[in-house]
Motif scaffolding. Structure first.
Motif, PDB file in Angstrom:
ATOM      1  N   GLN A   8       0.759  -1.573   0.436  1.00 39.29           N
ATOM      2  CA  GLN A   8      -0.063  -0.069   0.128  1.00 39.29           C
ATOM      3  C   GLN A   8       0.576   1.621  -0.324  1.00 39.29           C
ATOM      4  N   ASP A  11       0.479   6.933   2.924  1.00 40.22           N
ATOM      5  CA  ASP A  11      -1.019   8.193   2.014  1.00 40.22           C
ATOM      6  C   ASP A  11      -0.701   9.700   2.871  1.00 40.22           C
ATOM      7  N   ALA A  25      -5.254   8.996  -1.191  1.00 43.88           N
ATOM      8  CA  ALA A  25      -6.091   8.034  -0.797  1.00 43.88           C
ATOM      9  C   ALA A  25      -7.726   8.238  -1.090  1.00 43.88           C
ATOM     10  N   ARG A  28      -7.982   7.040  -4.874  1.00 42.32           N
ATOM     11  CA  ARG A  28      -8.251   5.646  -5.383  1.00 42.32           C
ATOM     12  C   ARG A  28      -9.717   5.402  -6.194  1.00 42.32           C
ATOM     13  N   LYS A 127      -5.191   1.647  -8.992  1.00 44.58           N
ATOM     14  CA  LYS A 127      -6.655   1.929  -8.853  1.00 44.58           C
ATOM     15  C   LYS A 127      -6.725   1.977  -7.295  1.00 44.58           C
ATOM     16  N   GLU A 128      -6.206   0.980  -6.786  1.00 42.89           N
ATOM     17  CA  GLU A 128      -6.408   0.382  -5.378  1.00 42.89           C
ATOM     18  C   GLU A 128      -5.362   0.710  -3.771  1.00 42.89           C
ATOM     19  N   GLY A 129      -4.540   1.627  -4.644  1.00 42.34           N
ATOM     20  CA  GLY A 129      -3.651   2.272  -3.621  1.00 42.34           C
ATOM     21  C   GLY A 129      -2.643   1.586  -3.693  1.00 42.34           C
TER      22      GLY A 129
END
Length: 156
Positions: A8, A11, A25, A28, A127-129
């Motif tokens: 991940q 953020d 975030a 996303r 796209k999912e971070g």
């Protein structure tokens, strides 16, 4: 701390050239090109920013958002955006906290002088971070095309 492919992406919240607070975030659902550069208005950084500007429609067509990050303050970012017509946000990492979290705040040498600064680097976040691709010690020439190609071939 540094990031690894598949992890991940860290953020953050940073102020952008337009005065808004940008949180990673919130993007996303889109691919993100997060590029770190040393300083506004310098030759290499200007070339890189203008290359992203000139290809922005192709990034948009691939559902990719371009975000530039440097330690410069918001007013300097805004001057840079206005002078070169940059159609994406530049984020002010004045305390280099985000650069450190991405592992790009490094000891640099220039003309025999050592100092801490940004190592020009780009991260592609899916796209999912998650971190999908990383380039360190970026050479400006051809880099934007490499970023587009990666997204086109792997994330579209």
């Amino acid at each position: 701390m540094s990031v690894e492919i598949g992890m991940q992406a860290p953020d953050f919240e940073l102020e952008a050239n337009n005065g808004e607070i940008v949180q990673l975030a919130k993007f996303r659902g889109s691919n993100i090109v997060l590029y770190f550069y040393p300083k506004d208005m310098t030759p290499g950084c200007t070339t890189e920013a203008c290359d992203f500007r000139d290809q922005i429609q192709q990034f948009t067509d691939l559902n990719a958002i371009v975000l530039g990050v440097s330690p410069d303050p918001v007013p300097r970012h805004q001057k840079f955006v206005e002078k070169y017509g940059l159609p994406f946000l530049l984020l002010a990492d004045t305390d280099h906290h985000v650069a450190e979290s991405y592992g790009v705040w490094k000891l640099k040498k220039n003309f025999g002088k050592e100092y801490m600064g940004i190592e020009r680097s780009t991260f592609i976040i899916d796209k999912e971070g998650n971190l999908a691709k990383e380039w360190g010690k970026v050479q400006v020439k051809g880099h934007v095309e490499d970023s587009l190609t990666y997204i086109r071939e792997n994330l579209s």
